[in-house]
Design an enzyme around this catalytic site. Structure first.
Site, PDB file in Angstrom:
ATOM      1  N   SER A 169       0.843  -1.085   0.013  1.00  0.00           N
ATOM      2  CA  SER A 169      -0.064   0.038   0.069  1.00  0.00           C
ATOM      3  C   SER A 169       0.883   1.279   0.037  1.00  0.00           C
ATOM      4  O   SER A 169       1.624   1.434  -0.790  1.00  0.00           O
ATOM      5  CB  SER A 169      -1.152  -0.020   1.467  1.00  0.00           C
ATOM      6  OG  SER A 169      -1.757   0.939   0.987  1.00  0.00           O
ATOM      7  N   ASP A 388      -8.281  -6.293  -5.083  1.00  0.00           N
ATOM      8  CA  ASP A 388      -7.886  -5.154  -4.275  1.00  0.00           C
ATOM      9  C   ASP A 388      -9.112  -4.129  -4.236  1.00  0.00           C
ATOM     10  O   ASP A 388      -9.461  -3.611  -5.376  1.00  0.00           O
ATOM     11  CB  ASP A 388      -6.460  -4.516  -4.621  1.00  0.00           C
ATOM     12  CG  ASP A 388      -5.921  -3.568  -3.664  1.00  0.00           C
ATOM     13  OD1 ASP A 388      -6.658  -2.812  -2.965  1.00  0.00           O
ATOM     14  OD2 ASP A 388      -4.542  -3.455  -3.637  1.00  0.00           O
ATOM     15  N   HIS A 424      -6.869  -6.004  -0.575  1.00  0.00           N
ATOM     16  CA  HIS A 424      -5.769  -5.180  -0.358  1.00  0.00           C
ATOM     17  C   HIS A 424      -4.405  -5.587   0.666  1.00  0.00           C
ATOM     18  O   HIS A 424      -4.829  -5.858   1.821  1.00  0.00           O
ATOM     19  CB  HIS A 424      -6.293  -3.888   0.155  1.00  0.00           C
ATOM     20  CG  HIS A 424      -5.202  -2.843   0.185  1.00  0.00           C
ATOM     21  ND1 HIS A 424      -4.579  -2.400  -0.912  1.00  0.00           N
ATOM     22  CD2 HIS A 424      -5.017  -1.843   1.409  1.00  0.00           C
ATOM     23  CE1 HIS A 424      -3.603  -1.452  -0.497  1.00  0.00           C
ATOM     24  NE2 HIS A 424      -3.893  -1.144   0.780  1.00  0.00           N
TER      25      HIS A 424
END
Length: 494
Positions: A169, A388, A424
């Protein structure tokens, strides 16, 4: 922090290159007395393991300049290597995704990237503070890496033989920034689900916010209810799941699947229009700005609600129905316009490139030229989950295609892996667990390029599924027979 300064300081400690596990290090009191320019050691203490498998280590907490805080862990039984981990969101606390690597013998460090603020989805810390913005954008990771190496070299009387950075991320974006701006910092870099194109991501997020919450005074309701998302999930699986040869709730290659939103039963016209915005992403008169979310990836309703659609009551106090809304509006308010009262609902994207140019200069890691990394024989591994819900996988694909266009031989030092059914940074219906540190170490130290990886999914403490992952553009397909939960039953398709 200049590298020359650190080198000269370390010379005084008789620094050599580490080649094997080391226990030859300074005494704790000597470490406490160590001084580096613009570095303050706030605390130095010995940590005794409290659980099985944990390693005894020294914990060093300090500050670089006036604002960049860090935590460095120095194992008693050092393997001669350094692994730095990234953070998430707007960071704001000392974060290190590789903190547990100390138990494998790595010296490891994390940082707050130069500001102290919670929660990690708010950016009010950036208002009228260009130093904080630049530290967050790219400088804090680099400075922390240099300081950590300096302290490691002094403590062990040996520089790290190899250095690695891993993040997901925001941490994935930090990894991309290191590969592009500071390729000398690390031998191997892993960028997971990278937030690397901040202005583009913000554009897609605000475009979605405008579609789902056109009135900023009414954030308690959206047309995309949980029931609508459940219908979307059922429709995607009904249309796409079997297209990869196996109906198992995981779509192996969403890019090649065929999906027709109009054929999903039970959705209203208004809901379909909202979903089309989410799937399309942002654009203006000049064309696409940043992609939307993969239309053929599995829709996990609770994850979509938390990240994309809302409303989530827990975020109401911050005037945000979901995380996409929060991040998108915060980026525009505090990193692009420096204007707390900016109204997302009225923004037109006609001048987006000009509006975001300054922010892009310190936030975005979009340069496809990885010549610096190639020249130092470094390696970059990018991975992204197809399902995601925070960052569109297509963004990573687009970047990697630009890298290959710039250098057709880039796969020698940079590869992309797409993970089916992965949310994610992990989780989801697919097999998403990979020891990325081991993968990048094998590539750097053994010249073992990742041709095939095996991802695992655990349920109730047991292996429920394994699946092979192949470098993009390859993907796995079911052979037609064998155990559908075994990676051995799948093969490469280019």
């Amino acid at each position: 922090m200049k590298q020359l300064v650190l080198v000269s300081l370390l010379a005084g400690w008789g620094v050599a290159v580490a080649g094997a596990e080391s226990t030859n290090h300074l005494a704790l009191e000597e470490l406490k007395q160590l001084r580096l320019p613009e570095v303050r050691l706030d605390s130095v203490r010995q940590v005794t393991p409290e659980r099985k498998g944990a390693a005894a280590h020294v914990e060093v907490k300090g500050t670089i300049g006036e604002h960049i805080r860090f935590e460095l862990l120095l194992p008693d039984q050092w393997n001669g290597k350094f692994a730095m981990g990234g953070g998430g969101g707007f960071v704001g606390t000392i974060q290190n995704s590789e903190r547990d690597s100390v138990n494998k013998g790595y010296a490891t460090v994390g940082t707050d990237t130069g500001h102290q603020f919670e929660p990690g989805y708010l950016a009010t810390w950036a208002l009228d503070n260009l130093e904080a913005k630049v530290n967050f954008g790219y400088l804090a990771i680099h400075r922390t890496a240099e300081v950590a190496k300096g302290l490691i070299g002094a403590y062990y009387r040996a520089e790290p033989a190899r250095s690695y950075f891993l993040g997901c991320s925001r941490g994935g974006g930090q990894a991309m920034m290191e590969a592009q701006r500071f390729p000398q910092d690390f031998d191997g870099i892993v960028a997971g689900a990278p937030a690397f194109h901040w202005t583009g991501i913000a554009a897609t997020m605000v475009t979605i916010a405008q579609a789902l919450y056109p009135n900023p005074d009414q954030l308690e309701h959206t047309v995309l209810t949980k029931e609508a998302l459940q219908k979307l999930q059922a429709g995607i699986l009904e249309q796409c799941d079997a297209q990869d040869g196996l109906k198992d709730g995981v779509i192996q290659d969403p890019a090649s699947a065929h999906f027709d939103l109009s054929k999903v039963e039970g959705l209203t016209e208004e809901q379909c229009k909202a979903l089309e915005v989410i799937l399309q992403g942002s654009r203006n008169e000049k064309g696409p700005i940043y992609p939307g979310f993969a239309p053929m990836a599995e829709c996990v309703p609770d994850q979509w609600i938390a990240w994309i659609t809302g409303p989530v009551p827990a975020f109401a106090k911050d005037h945000a129905p979901d995380l996409t809304f929060a991040f998108g509006t915060q980026i525009f308010k505090y990193l692009i316009f420096n204007q707390p009262d900016w109204d997302y609902s009225k923004y037109k994207f006609a001048n987006f490139e000009q509006d975001s140019r300054l922010a892009a200069s310190f936030l975005n890691a979009t340069n496809p030229d990885l010549g610096g990394l190639r020249a130092r024989k470094g390696k970059l591994l990018i991975w992204h989950g197809w399902a995601d819900t925070a960052l569109p996988a297509q963004g990573s694909i687009d970047y990697y295609q630009q890298v290959l266009a710039h250098d057709p031989k880039a796969a020698d030092y940079c590869r992309l892996f797409l993970v089916p059914g992965c949310l994610h940074c992990g989780g989801g219906p697919g097999a998403a667990e990979v020891d990325w540190l081991s993968v990048i170490v094998d590539w750097v130290e053994k010249n073992k390029a990742p041709e095939k990886l095996v991802a695992t999914k655990h349920e109730n403490g047991k292996v429920a599924m394994t699946r092979p992952l192949f470098p993009y553009p390859g993907h796995a397909v079911f052979k037609g027979s064998g155990d559908p939960n075994s990676a051995d039953s799948f093969e490469l398709k280019q």
